[in-house]
Design an enzyme around this catalytic site. Structure first.
Site, short mmCIF file in Angstrom:
data_model
loop_
_atom_site.label_atom_id
_atom_site.label_comp_id
_atom_site.label_asym_id
_atom_site.label_seq_id
_atom_site.Cartn_x
_atom_site.Cartn_y
_atom_site.Cartn_z
N GLY A 46 0.82 -1.10 0.14
CA GLY A 46 -0.08 -0.09 0.05
C GLY A 46 0.93 1.14 0.14
O GLY A 46 1.87 1.10 0.28
N GLN A 51 3.29 9.81 1.49
CA GLN A 51 4.46 9.00 1.36
C GLN A 51 5.10 9.02 0.07
O GLN A 51 6.49 8.76 0.05
CB GLN A 51 4.04 7.52 1.25
CG GLN A 51 3.47 7.04 2.80
CD GLN A 51 3.59 5.72 2.78
OE1 GLN A 51 2.49 4.92 2.12
NE2 GLN A 51 4.20 4.77 3.39
N CYS A 97 6.34 0.28 7.78
CA CYS A 97 5.99 1.11 6.77
C CYS A 97 7.27 1.69 5.94
O CYS A 97 8.29 1.86 6.37
CB CYS A 97 5.42 2.54 7.58
SG CYS A 97 4.89 3.78 6.86
N LEU A 98 7.03 1.94 4.57
CA LEU A 98 8.00 2.30 3.68
C LEU A 98 8.55 3.63 4.28
O LEU A 98 9.83 3.78 3.84
CB LEU A 98 7.40 2.25 2.31
CG LEU A 98 7.22 1.09 1.70
CD1 LEU A 98 6.27 1.24 0.57
CD2 LEU A 98 8.18 -0.06 1.45
N HIS A 139 -4.26 1.43 7.86
CA HIS A 139 -2.86 2.05 7.78
C HIS A 139 -2.88 2.91 6.86
O HIS A 139 -2.16 4.17 7.17
CB HIS A 139 -1.66 0.89 7.53
CG HIS A 139 -0.30 1.27 7.56
ND1 HIS A 139 0.71 0.75 8.46
CD2 HIS A 139 0.33 2.21 6.86
CE1 HIS A 139 1.53 1.28 8.14
NE2 HIS A 139 1.54 2.08 7.02
N GLU A 140 -3.27 2.83 5.47
CA GLU A 140 -3.26 4.01 4.53
C GLU A 140 -4.02 5.27 5.00
O GLU A 140 -3.55 6.18 4.78
CB GLU A 140 -3.82 3.35 3.44
CG GLU A 140 -2.84 2.40 2.67
CD GLU A 140 -1.19 2.61 2.97
OE1 GLU A 140 -0.99 3.73 2.78
OE2 GLU A 140 -0.52 1.49 3.07
N HIS A 143 -2.39 7.26 7.18
CA HIS A 143 -1.42 8.27 6.74
C HIS A 143 -1.96 9.65 6.29
O HIS A 143 -1.25 10.52 6.16
CB HIS A 143 -0.72 7.65 5.14
CG HIS A 143 0.48 6.73 5.84
ND1 HIS A 143 1.79 7.26 6.36
CD2 HIS A 143 0.82 5.54 5.43
CE1 HIS A 143 2.50 6.34 6.26
NE2 HIS A 143 2.03 5.04 6.06
#
Ligand code: NI
Length: 170
Positions: A46, A51, A97-98, A139-140, A143
């Site tokens: 995702g 991000q 998380c990236l 999670h997204e 963000h």
């Protein structure tokens, strides 16, 4: 399509509340395509607008059926996503998380969610997700509100200490 640079902490764009999308024109189409490519290349399951340094309410998610590896991963592109309903049941799972390289944490999430949003062309739709897919959507959407998994984690570990099979990165 082009790869975008993934923004990492402590970049303040990750802490900002992202703006709703109102223009479904070419810039959005390019952004969505670039986010899909960037997520796949990372690789991650995702990615949210902030991000890639774009403070807009756009998420992409690509995740397969957790029960059946034969089913190809499904791609979701959701503009202005909102979590409409959540299950009372909560589940613990390990997330990474990236945008937070090297860390993983155990986070309690709703087992299932109903997400409302718009397609990349502005068509409204709803979807229901459960299990890992529901976790990724939560999670997204976090963000987009400037919330990171480390804010919610009961415990945080170094990613290298975790079995990579047990972590989702988004
Ligand atoms: Ni993330």
């Amino acid at each position: 399509m082009a790869l975008r640079e993934i923004v990492t902490i402590p970049n303040e764009v990750l802490r900002r509340k992202a703006r709703p999308v109102t223009d479904f024109g070419d810039d959005l189409q390019i952004l969505v395509d670039d986010m899909v490519e960037t997520m796949r290349q990372a690789p991650g399951v995702g990615l949210a607008g902030p991000q890639v340094g774009i403070s807009l309410r756009v998420i992409v998610v690509e995740f397969g059926d957790e029960e059946d590896e034969e089913v190809p991963p499904k791609l979701y592109m959701v503009i202005n996503p909102e979590i409409l309903r959540t299950s009372r049941e909560m589940v613990m799972g390990v997330e990474g998380c990236l945008s937070i390289p090297g860390l993983a944490g155990e986070v309690d999430r709703h087992e299932s969610v109903t997400v409302r949003g718009q397609s990349r062309r502005g068509q409204p739709f709803k979807l229901k997700a459960s299990g890992w897919l529901a976790r990724i959507f939560q999670h997204e959407v976090d963000h987009l509100d400037g919330v990171l998994f480390t804010d919610r984690a009961e415990q945080v570990w170094k990613l290298e200490d975790i079995d990579p099979e047990e972590v989702v990165l988004d």
